[in-house]
Scaffold this motif. Structure first.
Motif, mmCIF file in Angstrom:
data_model
loop_
_atom_site.group_PDB
_atom_site.id
_atom_site.type_symbol
_atom_site.label_atom_id
_atom_site.label_comp_id
_atom_site.label_asym_id
_atom_site.label_seq_id
_atom_site.Cartn_x
_atom_site.Cartn_y
_atom_site.Cartn_z
ATOM 1 N N VAL A 1 32.792 -12.769 14.770
ATOM 2 C CA VAL A 1 31.337 -13.272 15.141
ATOM 3 C C VAL A 1 30.164 -11.582 15.784
ATOM 4 O O VAL A 1 30.858 -10.832 16.416
ATOM 5 C CB VAL A 1 31.972 -13.157 16.832
ATOM 6 C CG1 VAL A 1 30.966 -13.682 18.468
ATOM 7 C CG2 VAL A 1 33.713 -14.323 17.000
ATOM 8 N N GLU B 1 27.657 -18.139 15.098
ATOM 9 C CA GLU B 1 28.919 -17.914 14.642
ATOM 10 C C GLU B 1 29.993 -18.451 16.254
ATOM 11 O O GLU B 1 31.106 -19.246 15.890
ATOM 12 C CB GLU B 1 29.287 -15.938 14.978
ATOM 13 C CG GLU B 1 29.453 -15.740 13.483
ATOM 14 C CD GLU B 1 27.907 -15.695 13.104
ATOM 15 O OE1 GLU B 1 27.375 -15.446 14.136
ATOM 16 O OE2 GLU B 1 27.837 -15.161 12.035
ATOM 17 N N ARG C 1 36.791 -15.335 14.904
ATOM 18 C CA ARG C 1 36.371 -16.841 15.529
ATOM 19 C C ARG C 1 37.563 -16.586 16.194
ATOM 20 O O ARG C 1 37.799 -17.760 16.721
ATOM 21 C CB ARG C 1 35.564 -17.700 14.587
ATOM 22 C CG ARG C 1 33.986 -16.784 14.449
ATOM 23 C CD ARG C 1 33.392 -17.671 13.090
ATOM 24 N NE ARG C 1 33.643 -16.652 12.114
ATOM 25 C CZ ARG C 1 33.072 -17.178 10.725
ATOM 26 N NH1 ARG C 1 32.852 -18.561 10.693
ATOM 27 N NH2 ARG C 1 32.873 -15.758 9.511
#
Length: 494
Positions: free
Chosen positions: A204, A209, A410
Motif C-alpha cells: 500500500v 491502494e 493489500r
C-alpha cells in the motif's frame, strides 16, 4: 493506467530503469567490440536489349518490358555456381560457391533495369576484388545464356555502369547505431520491468491502494520523516512542523467520525509490526491533550511494549498489575509533564496477554477510565500476528488502524480488517502513515507558513541533551510504583 501513473512509476523506479538501460548499453558496447568488422564493395549493372535499325516506339517499349522481366531472373543467377565458380577460380578464394553466395546481395530498384550487387567481406580489398571479378564474369555469362545461335549475338546486353568500390568505413558493426538502439531498447525494457514490478507490488502506497481494499474512511495522512525514529513525539518536539499539523488534523477528524455518538475509548492498531502505531497513538494523545481534553493512553501491547520508552518513561507496574488486582489504577497512572495526558504502562509481560486483554476486568477498567477522562486510547499489538487488538476492539467504542505506506501489503490490510469485522469491531477509520509527500500534495501543505520555524525547531531538538528523557524516566514511578508519578516538565519532551 493514466499518463501520470506512468510518470509516477518512472519517478519511483528511476534507479531500476537507469540500471537496465546501462546494462543493455554495456551489452551493446561489448557486442560491438566483439563483432568482426565487415566491409562492403558495390557494383552496378545495366541490362539492355539490342534492336534493329528500324525500331520504333512500340518495339522499344516491348524491349523494355522484356528487360525488366529478365533482370528478376538475373539476380538469382548472380548467386549461382554458373557465375560464382569462375569468380572463385579467378580470385583464388578457398570457399565454395554456396559460401560465397552468402556474401553477395543483389537488388533491383523498382521499375528499373539496373542491378546493384554488394559483396561483404572481412577485408575491404578482397570485397573489391570479388565485386570486380563479378563485373567481368556476369556479363559474359548472361551473353552465353541468352545467345540464340552460335553465330548470332545475344539480344541482351549487360553493362557495368559502376565499377567495384569499397567503403572506407566498415558497414558492420556500427557503434553509433548500436549504442543508440541499445539505449532505446534498454530504456523501453527498463520501463517494462518497472511497470511489471509496480503491477506485482502489492504494498500500500497511497489512498488509492487503500480504497481498492476497503470502504473504510482514511481519517488522516502522516508524511514520512526519516527523523521520526530519533524524535517520535513530533507534536511535542516540533509543534509547527507539517507532521505535527497532520496529527492535529487527525485529532479534528477523529472527533467528527460520529457526531451523534462520538467515540471516547479507542484502540490504535496496525496490520503488521513497524507501521508506526505506537508513535501515532502517542502523538494523537498529545494532540488531544493540547486541545484541553483529558486523555489516558494505555500501553496495551503486552508482548513488545514501546510506548513508555517513546514517551520517556519507565515503570515496573502498569496494566497487568491493575488487571490482576495488585495495584489500583490511580496509583499506576503517570502524568505526562503538566498536561492533561496520563499514561498507563504495560507492566510485567504476562504469559497470557490475549486472555488478560479480553477479560471482564479489562472491560471494567476501560469503563472506569471513560467515566473520569474524555478519551481513553489503547495502543494494541498488530492484528495479524496476534488477536490482542481484535479482542480489545470489542471492549472500546472503535478501532483506528494505522496503515504503513510501503510496509503493509493489500492482502495483509484486507485480512487485518477482516479480523476486526469477524469480532464485530467498529472500525472508526484508517490512518495512512509514512506517506512519501511530494510538493503540493495533501501531506505537505500543512505547516507551509512555518518552514523557517520548523527548521529551527528541528535544529533545537537535535541539540537537546539526551538527559531529558532520562530525567523523565527517573522521575516516573519506576522504582516506587505505589503512587502516581509527578513527572517534572522535562519529562514532557517539550
Amino acid at each position: 493506467m493514466e499518463l501520470r501513473d506512468y510518470l509516477e512509476v518512472a519517478r519511483k523506479r528511476w534507479r531500476l530503469i537507469a540500471a537496465v538501460t546501462l546494462a543493455v548499453l554495456a551489452a551493446a558496447a561489448v557486442w560491438t567490440i566483439l563483432t568482426p568488422k565487415t566491409y562492403a564493395a558495390t557494383t552496378q549493372f545495366f541490362v539492355s536489349t539490342t534492336t534493329s535499325g528500324d525500331s520504333n516506339a512500340a518495339s522499344l517499349q516491348q524491349g523494355n518490358t522484356f528487360t525488366q522481366a529478365r533482370v528478376k531472373s538475373y539476380t538469382q543467377l548472380l548467386e549461382s555456381p554458373k557465375v560464382l565458380d569462375p569468380v572463385i577460380a579467378a580470385t583464388g578464394l578457398d570457399v565454395t560457391s554456396v559460401e560465397l553466395a552468402k556474401q553477395i546481395t543483389s537488388t533491383v530498384p523498382l521499375d528499373t533495369v539496373v542491378i546493384e550487387v554488394t559483396v561483404s567481406d572481412a577485408s575491404a580489398e578482397r570485397a573489391t576484388k570479388i565485386a570486380g571479378e563479378l563485373g567481368e564474369v556476369f556479363p559474359r555469362t548472361i551473353a552465353d545464356l541468352e545467345k540464340v545461335q552460335d553465330n548470332q549475338p545475344s539480344p541482351v546486353k549487360v553493362t557495368v555502369v559502376k565499377d567495384a568500390t569499397a567503403e572506407a568505413a566498415p558497414v558492420s558493426p556500427r557503434p553509433a547505431r548500436n549504442l543508440l538502439l541499445g539505449g532505446v531498447i534498454g530504456l523501453l525494457l527498463g520501463l517494462g520491468i518497472a511497470l511489471l514490478r509496480e503491477t506485482l507490488d502489492q504494498r500500500v502506497k497511497s489512498e488509492r491502494e487503500v480504497a481498492s481494499v476497503t470502504d473504510a474512511t482514511v481519517i488522516g495522512g502522516i508524511a514520512f520523516d526519516a527523523d521520526a525514529p530519533d524524535h517520535p513525539l513530533i507534536v511535542q518536539v516540533d509543534p509547527r512542523s507539517a507532521r505535527a499539523e497532520a496529527f492535529r488534523s487527525l485529532r479534528t477528524n477523529l472527533q467528527f467520525v460520529n457526531v451523534a455518538n462520538p467515540p471516547k475509548s479507542i484502540v490504535v492498531t496496525s496490520s503488521v509490526p513497524g507501521e508506526g502505531k505506537s508513535t501515532t497513538a502517542a502523538n494523537l494523545a498529545i494532540s488531544l491533550a493540547d486541545a484541553g481534553q483529558s486523555v489516558v493512553i494505555i500501553e496495551g501491547d503486552l508482548r513488545r511494549p514501546r510506548l513508555l520508552e517513546y514517551m520517556g518513561f519507565e515503570g515496573a507496574v502498569g496494566l497487568t498489575d491493575v488487571l490482576i488486582g495488585r495495584v489500583d489504577v490511580k496509583d499506576a497512572l503517570q502524568q505526562f509533564g503538566r498536561s492533561q495526558l496520563w499514561l498507563l504502562g504495560s507492566g510485567p509481560i504476562p504469559p497470557n496477554p490475549s486472555e488478560l486483554l479480553g477479560s471482564s476486568r479489562m472491560g471494567a477498567l476501560i469503563d472506569e477510565l471513560v467515566e473520569s477522562y474524555d478519551f481513553v486510547i489503547v495502543d494494541a499489538p498488530p492484528l495479524l500476528p496476534v488477536t490482542d487488538a481484535a479482542v480489545v476492539s470489542t471492549l472500546v467504542d472503535g478501532a483506528v488502524v494505522v496503515v504503513g505506506a510501503e510496509i503493509v501489503t493489500r492482502d495483509q490490510l484486507r485480512h487485518a480488517l477482516d479480523s476486526l469485522v469477524a469480532v464485530k469491531g467498529n472500525i472508526l477509520g484508517l490512518i495512512l502513515n509514512r506517506v512519501l509527500a511530494k510538493p503540493g500534495s495533501t501531506y505537505s501543505t500543512y505547516g507551509y507558513r512555518y518552514e523557517q520555524d520548523t527548521e529551527r525547531g528541528r535544529a533545537k531538538s537535535r541539540q537537546e541533551p539526551a538527559t531529558r528523557r532520562d530525567a523523565a524516566a527517573t522521575s516516573a514511578p519506576g522504582a516506587d510504583s505505589s503512587r502516581r508519578s509527578e513527572t517534572p516538565e522535562a519529562s514532557a519532551l517539550s
